[in-house]
Design a protein around this motif. Structure first.
Motif, PDB file in Angstrom:
ATOM      1  N   GLY B  74      61.786  31.368  17.279  1.00  0.00           N
ATOM      2  CA  GLY B  74      60.633  30.735  17.820  1.00  0.00           C
ATOM      3  C   GLY B  74      60.113  29.477  16.938  1.00  0.00           C
ATOM      4  O   GLY B  74      59.909  28.590  17.681  1.00  0.00           O
ATOM      5  N   PHE B  75      59.870  29.817  15.973  1.00  0.00           N
ATOM      6  CA  PHE B  75      59.198  28.807  15.149  1.00  0.00           C
ATOM      7  C   PHE B  75      59.978  27.347  15.363  1.00  0.00           C
ATOM      8  O   PHE B  75      59.390  26.252  15.378  1.00  0.00           O
ATOM      9  N   ARG B  76      61.241  27.341  15.450  1.00  0.00           N
ATOM     10  CA  ARG B  76      62.091  26.112  15.458  1.00  0.00           C
ATOM     11  C   ARG B  76      61.625  25.469  16.612  1.00  0.00           C
ATOM     12  O   ARG B  76      61.919  24.127  16.885  1.00  0.00           O
ATOM     13  N   MET B  77      61.351  26.277  17.788  1.00  0.00           N
ATOM     14  CA  MET B  77      60.924  25.595  19.095  1.00  0.00           C
ATOM     15  C   MET B  77      59.462  25.327  19.182  1.00  0.00           C
ATOM     16  O   MET B  77      59.027  25.201  20.160  1.00  0.00           O
ATOM     17  N   ASN B  78      58.961  25.701  18.097  1.00  0.00           N
ATOM     18  CA  ASN B  78      57.346  25.640  18.122  1.00  0.00           C
ATOM     19  C   ASN B  78      56.616  26.766  18.916  1.00  0.00           C
ATOM     20  O   ASN B  78      55.535  26.596  19.304  1.00  0.00           O
ATOM     21  N   LEU B  79      57.346  27.767  18.958  1.00  0.00           N
ATOM     22  CA  LEU B  79      56.838  29.040  19.763  1.00  0.00           C
ATOM     23  C   LEU B  79      56.568  29.962  18.439  1.00  0.00           C
ATOM     24  O   LEU B  79      57.219  30.132  17.684  1.00  0.00           O
ATOM     25  N   PHE B  80      55.271  30.624  18.787  1.00  0.00           N
ATOM     26  CA  PHE B  80      54.836  31.522  17.688  1.00  0.00           C
ATOM     27  C   PHE B  80      54.861  32.938  18.360  1.00  0.00           C
ATOM     28  O   PHE B  80      54.148  33.542  19.110  1.00  0.00           O
ATOM     29  N   ASN B  81      56.163  33.707  18.347  1.00  0.00           N
ATOM     30  CA  ASN B  81      56.584  34.828  18.580  1.00  0.00           C
ATOM     31  C   ASN B  81      55.842  35.928  18.077  1.00  0.00           C
ATOM     32  O   ASN B  81      56.531  36.410  16.869  1.00  0.00           O
ATOM     33  N   ILE B  82      54.615  36.314  17.854  1.00  0.00           N
ATOM     34  CA  ILE B  82      54.046  37.484  17.160  1.00  0.00           C
ATOM     35  C   ILE B  82      54.515  39.025  17.672  1.00  0.00           C
ATOM     36  O   ILE B  82      54.082  39.934  17.296  1.00  0.00           O
ATOM     37  N   GLY B  83      55.139  38.787  18.745  1.00  0.00           N
ATOM     38  CA  GLY B  83      55.556  39.971  19.405  1.00  0.00           C
ATOM     39  C   GLY B  83      56.732  40.784  19.236  1.00  0.00           C
ATOM     40  O   GLY B  83      57.158  41.747  19.736  1.00  0.00           O
ATOM     41  N   VAL B  84      57.511  40.138  18.098  1.00  0.00           N
ATOM     42  CA  VAL B  84      58.626  40.985  17.632  1.00  0.00           C
ATOM     43  C   VAL B  84      58.117  42.506  17.438  1.00  0.00           C
ATOM     44  O   VAL B  84      59.283  43.156  17.529  1.00  0.00           O
ATOM     45  N   ASP B  85      57.057  42.669  16.910  1.00  0.00           N
ATOM     46  CA  ASP B  85      56.780  44.261  16.486  1.00  0.00           C
ATOM     47  C   ASP B  85      57.000  44.870  17.817  1.00  0.00           C
ATOM     48  O   ASP B  85      57.602  45.873  17.840  1.00  0.00           O
ATOM     49  N   GLY B  86      56.489  44.504  18.944  1.00  0.00           N
ATOM     50  CA  GLY B  86      56.517  45.405  20.087  1.00  0.00           C
ATOM     51  C   GLY B  86      57.850  45.204  20.783  1.00  0.00           C
ATOM     52  O   GLY B  86      58.505  46.273  21.331  1.00  0.00           O
ATOM     53  N   GLN B  87      58.645  43.894  20.605  1.00  0.00           N
ATOM     54  CA  GLN B  87      59.910  43.872  21.083  1.00  0.00           C
ATOM     55  C   GLN B  87      60.873  44.908  20.421  1.00  0.00           C
ATOM     56  O   GLN B  87      61.712  45.456  21.037  1.00  0.00           O
ATOM     57  N   TYR B  88      60.883  44.932  18.855  1.00  0.00           N
ATOM     58  CA  TYR B  88      61.745  45.658  18.745  1.00  0.00           C
ATOM     59  C   TYR B  88      61.581  47.506  18.816  1.00  0.00           C
ATOM     60  O   TYR B  88      62.375  48.084  18.712  1.00  0.00           O
ATOM     61  N   ARG B  89      60.287  47.519  18.940  1.00  0.00           N
ATOM     62  CA  ARG B  89      60.129  49.233  19.180  1.00  0.00           C
ATOM     63  C   ARG B  89      60.547  49.624  20.525  1.00  0.00           C
ATOM     64  O   ARG B  89      61.117  50.535  20.791  1.00  0.00           O
ATOM     65  N   ILE B  90      60.114  48.721  21.602  1.00  0.00           N
ATOM     66  CA  ILE B  90      60.717  49.157  23.031  1.00  0.00           C
ATOM     67  C   ILE B  90      62.348  48.940  23.048  1.00  0.00           C
ATOM     68  O   ILE B  90      62.922  49.659  23.525  1.00  0.00           O
TER      69      ILE B  90
END
Lengths: 520, 365
Positions: B74-90
């Motif tokens: 995400g960072f490389r595309m200037n996107l700030f994916n704070i949601g990895v936490d929720g994504q990995y849990r689900i």
């Protein structure tokens, strides 16, 4: 660089009524000379206009005077005293105030709250401030009520609040940056009345604009800036808008003159009835544009900035999905194509703003060679970037286009504007396009690079390239173009033969000065 | 040419070094002010770990690594994916449920579960991507809210499919069948997750895709300058959506080393908070696959080596959270300082490398 920084004769004999005196101001950004040799005197009790094309260096100059940027050379005198302004608060302390084009007001606060914000120490935030605001409003005929909510006020009133804000902070010298850009004609008249009040009270008003008729109607003196330097200062009552236009764009003999015509009758680009609505519901940005360019032909588009040049380019490049109309490239309809498809079909593109649109500033030169050509040889090998091929070809561009850089791993940001632009030109030419769209190809580049870029464009034209050239530099347009079309308020309002057109004729067509009945 | 490359590498290393030293100093200061044995703390943390701790460090770093790569995409595309936490849990829940159902035999079941995890992670991140592209909703806001939603959704679904262990309040999905577990790799007398191999593959794929492929070029270009990307013919919205999907797919792998190598089921005690560590590690590692690996090992090292502090010195192991937090803060500042210095250096270098008339020419233009 510093040879103009001191001029003791001029500053020592300054008349007492000179509020602002700038001498030999110069400012260089990496790669761009924004200002050099700027000399301006602004007298008290006058409105002094500073005019010039976008990119001529007006804004940088005003930022220097307001302490936002420090000049590399030259001196600033306020009321005869040399000063160093290192921040806006310094400038405010010396009685310099600035009204920006984009208002800086909090909608959900009252006028009073907006005015005292950041200046709470002057007259408090209560009745003292309220009284002071009423006083200023009455003294200069601003008609501002301190307890109105800003959200309820129109654009004209908001601008008057901005003016009141700087007066409240004790400004005696007021800079207005393109103040009429956001106003409708009636509001412009009101603003000018306010400015005359300010001048009558002995303030110095500096008025930045590129709308010549407005400048002439309100200013006492006009300073023209071109390519970063002051061209001349003239009294407003002894000059016509036509003469000003001429000063603004330059009327020396065209230097980039083309040789024999190479125009063929093979059509490369045909645009028919191109429309682009304004998303905010205003006048269409492009209104029924039709044009055609042949192999070996350069079509120049003249116009004061903001009349649809950028939109025309972006519509042809496929960056404006709202555009309607027919666009044919080499007899194929490309109107529905994506930007990438259009580029692949043979359109080269030198964008208007090389930093924003032309380059990845923090990427090395060779990656910038790939940009815009990342689906084509020699940059790719299957789904992968061919680093070897791209790097070799970047070496070639650096050599053939005389891009002065220590190497191709240098970041684009580190190059001067002229060298950045030469890289872009080399890149866009390297895929042998059939159409080149060049928007302000030599803006902000040094003289050497300018001549080189002109040569490249001329050579490509001889080889059969069709070119759409947008430029604010009339010398460039007249010198390079086979045909010149004038764009005014989104419409093509006239076509000229560069062989017998004068900058004056173009200047007046661009401002609508002679064709009022046609454009009204 | 290679000179400027060397300088760039040196500068790239200077920033994290600067951040680590600062974090070390600030943590020491906190320990001294609190009256703790600061030398003792450092000598414990910096001592060579026991073999068992070393295994734990590698395992923990594996999980951190996947999380940080997901953020880095995400960072490389200037996107700030704070949601990895929720994504990995689900995603872990989905993978555990699919694997637990044992629809396919043995290793095929593993593949199916991996794909299910990546798919669910991608879809969950894709919601944020879609909102960003169509409605302009900041992915920072939407992903963090999706984290909260993920927690609730998982809790709800877990109750639907869960089996309860005898005499316990912990509920979890059906345990993985024996044949669908990923065997460990012998390491220093213990066993590390077999998933390490997958993490390494992800790292290599990430590097090749981003730095060598046309797609990666488009992604990086769009991240560096959206306006330049548009002018060059990149469909930036599509890139945003694809980036979010990829980031989410990798995030879907984050919990799986635990699932396949240790827990064998997704339960209410499944480890959480791994996504946030990933943000810090991606920043520290400069989005570079090697840098991220070093960052992940460092964070895992600090975590594991601080465990005995409570027993040895009566110092809470949470002190390393201070260190980690300070690293994140200082690394951001240090990178910016070093970047500006680098740009200035390069500009001087360019001016010096060109003929001396260059400067005069420019001024007189």
């Amino acid at each position: 660089m510093s040879n103009t920084s001191t001029d003791p004769g001029a500053s020592a004999t300054g008349a007492p009524d000179v509020a602002v005196r700038l001498r030999g101001i110069g400012k260089t950004f990496p790669g761009v000379v924004a200002n050099h040799d700027v000399d301006i005197d602004v007298r008290r009790g006058t409105i002094h206009a500073i005019v010039g094309e976008n990119g001529a260096g007006k804004s940088t100059l005003m930022k220097i005077l307001y302490g936002v940027q420090k000049p590399d050379s030259g001196t600033i005198e306020l009321d005869g005293q040399p000063v160093v302004l290192s921040s806006p608060s310094d400038a405010i302390g010396h009685g310099v105030g600035m009204v920006f084009q984009h208002f800086m007001l909090a909608d959900n606060l009252t006028v009073l709250e907006n005015v005292v914000l950041g200046a709470e120490k002057l007259h408090g935030i209560g009745d003292g401030a309220r009284t002071k605001i009423r006083e200023i409003s009455a003294a200069y005929g601003l008609g501002i009520e301190p307890d109105d909510l800003v959200a309820d006020l129109g654009v004209g009133a908001r601008q008057r609040i901005e003016i009141l804000k700087v007066l409240y902070r004790g400004a005696r010298i007021i800079i207005l940056d393109e103040p009429t850009a956001v106003l409708v004609p009636q509001e412009v008249d009101e603003l000018f009345d306010n400015l005359r009040e300010l001048k009558a009270e002995g303030l110095a008003v500096i008025f930045i604009s590129h709308k010549l008729d407005e400048v002439l109607s309100v200013a006492d003196e006009v300073t023209v800036i071109r390519r970063g330097a002051t061209v001349s200062t003239v009294p407003a009552d002894s000059v016509t808008s036509r003469q000003l236009a001429e000063l603004m764009v330059g009327s020396e003999l065209p230097s980039p003159s083309t040789e024999l015509s190479t125009v063929t009758d093979v059509e490369v680009l045909e645009v028919v009835d191109l429309h682009l609505p304004d998303a905010r519901g205003g006048r269409p940005l492009l209104d029924g544009i039709s044009l055609r360019i042949h192999r070996g032909e350069i079509l120049g588009i003249a116009g004061v900035e903001g009349n649809g040049q950028a939109e025309l380019v972006e519509a042809i490049m496929g960056m404006r999905p709202d555009a309607t109309g027919r666009i044919e490239l080499n007899d194929g309809d490309i109107a529905g194509w994506s930007t990438r498809e259009r580029r692949e079909a043979g359109i080269g593109y030198i964008p208007e703003d090389r930093h924003r649109q032309g380059l990845l500033l923090d990427a090395p030169l060779w990656e910038n060679r790939v940009l815009g050509h990342q689906t084509r040889e020699p940059n790719i090998a299957g789904p992968f970037i061919d680093r070897r091929g791209a790097r070799d070809d970047t070496e070639r561009i650096v050599r053939e286009y005389d891009v002065r850089s220590p190497g191709i791993d240098t970041l684009a940001r580190a190059l001067s504007g002229g060298n950045q632009q030469k890289l872009i030109v080399g890149r866009e030419m390297s895929s042998e396009p059939s159409l080149l769209i060049a928007a302000h190809p030599t803006r902000g580049v040094d003289v050497g690079a300018q001549a080189a870029i002109w040569d490249h464009i001329k050579r490509a034209r001889r080889d059969g390239l069709a070119v759409l050239l947008i430029s604010a530099d009339l010398d460039e347009l007249i010198g390079l173009s086979d045909t010149i079309a004038v764009l005014l308020r989104g419409r093509l309002v006239g076509t000229f033969d560069p062989g017998d057109v004068t900058p004056q004729q173009l200047g007046s067509a661009m401002t609508g000065a002679t064709d009022e009945e046609e454009t009204a | 040419m290679t000179g400027s490359r060397m300088t760039r590498i040196a500068l790239a290393l200077a920033a994290p070094a600067l951040a680590l030293v600062t974090a070390f100093l600030i943590t020491s200061l906190v320990l001294i002010l609190a009256g703790d044995d600061w030398l003792g703390v450092w000598s414990q943390i910096l001592s060579w770990p026991t073999n068992r701790t070393m295994v734990n460090i590698v395992n923990s770093a594996t999980v951190y690594y996947l999380s940080a790569v997901a953020v880095a995409i995400g960072f490389r595309m200037n996107l700030f994916n704070i949601g990895v936490d929720g994504q990995y849990r689900i995603a872990s829940f989905a993978a555990a449920w699919v694997a637990g159902e044992a629809l396919l035999p043995g290793p095929l079941n593993i593949v199916l579960a991996l794909l299910a995890g990546m798919f669910v992670g991608a879809m969950w991140a894709g919601i944020a991507g879609l909102l960003r592209v169509t409605r302009g909703v900041s992915e920072v806001i939407s992903t963090i809210m999706l984290n909260a939603i993920a927690t609730a959704v998982v809790a709800y679904l877990l109750r639907k499919v869960a089996v309860r262990e005898e005499g316990s309040n912990i509920i979890s999905t059906k345990p993985l069948p024996e044949g669908s577990r990923i065997p460990g790799i012998p390491f220093l007398g213990g066993e590390i997750y077999g998933f390490v191999v997958i993490a390494v593959i992800v790292g290599i794929a990430y590097w090749v895709l981003l730095n060598r492929s046309r797609f990666g070029f488009d992604l990086r270009a769009a991240g560096q300058s959206e306006s330049a990307a548009v002018a060059s013919g990149i469909n930036v919205k599509k890139m945003m959506l694809v980036t979010m999907l990829m980031s989410g797919a990798i995030a879907g792998l984050v919990g799986l080393p635990l699932l396949f190598g240790q827990a064998y089921a997704y339960g209410s005690t499944f480890q959480s908070g791994l996504g946030f560590a990933g943000i810090a590690i991606a920043l520290l590692g400069r989005n570079h696959p090697i840098g991220i690996a070093i960052g992940a090992l460092l964070f895992a090292w600090l975590d594991q080596q601080s465990n005995p502090l409570q027993i040895l010195l009566d110092v809470s192991p949470d002190i390393v959270k201070v260190t980690q937090g300070v690293i994140v803060l200082t690394v951001v500042i240090a990178y910016e300082v070093v970047r500006r210095y680098g740009v200035r250096l390069e500009q001087r270098h360019v001016a010096a490398a060109l003929d001396p008339q260059f400067q005069q020419k420019e001024v007189s233009a």
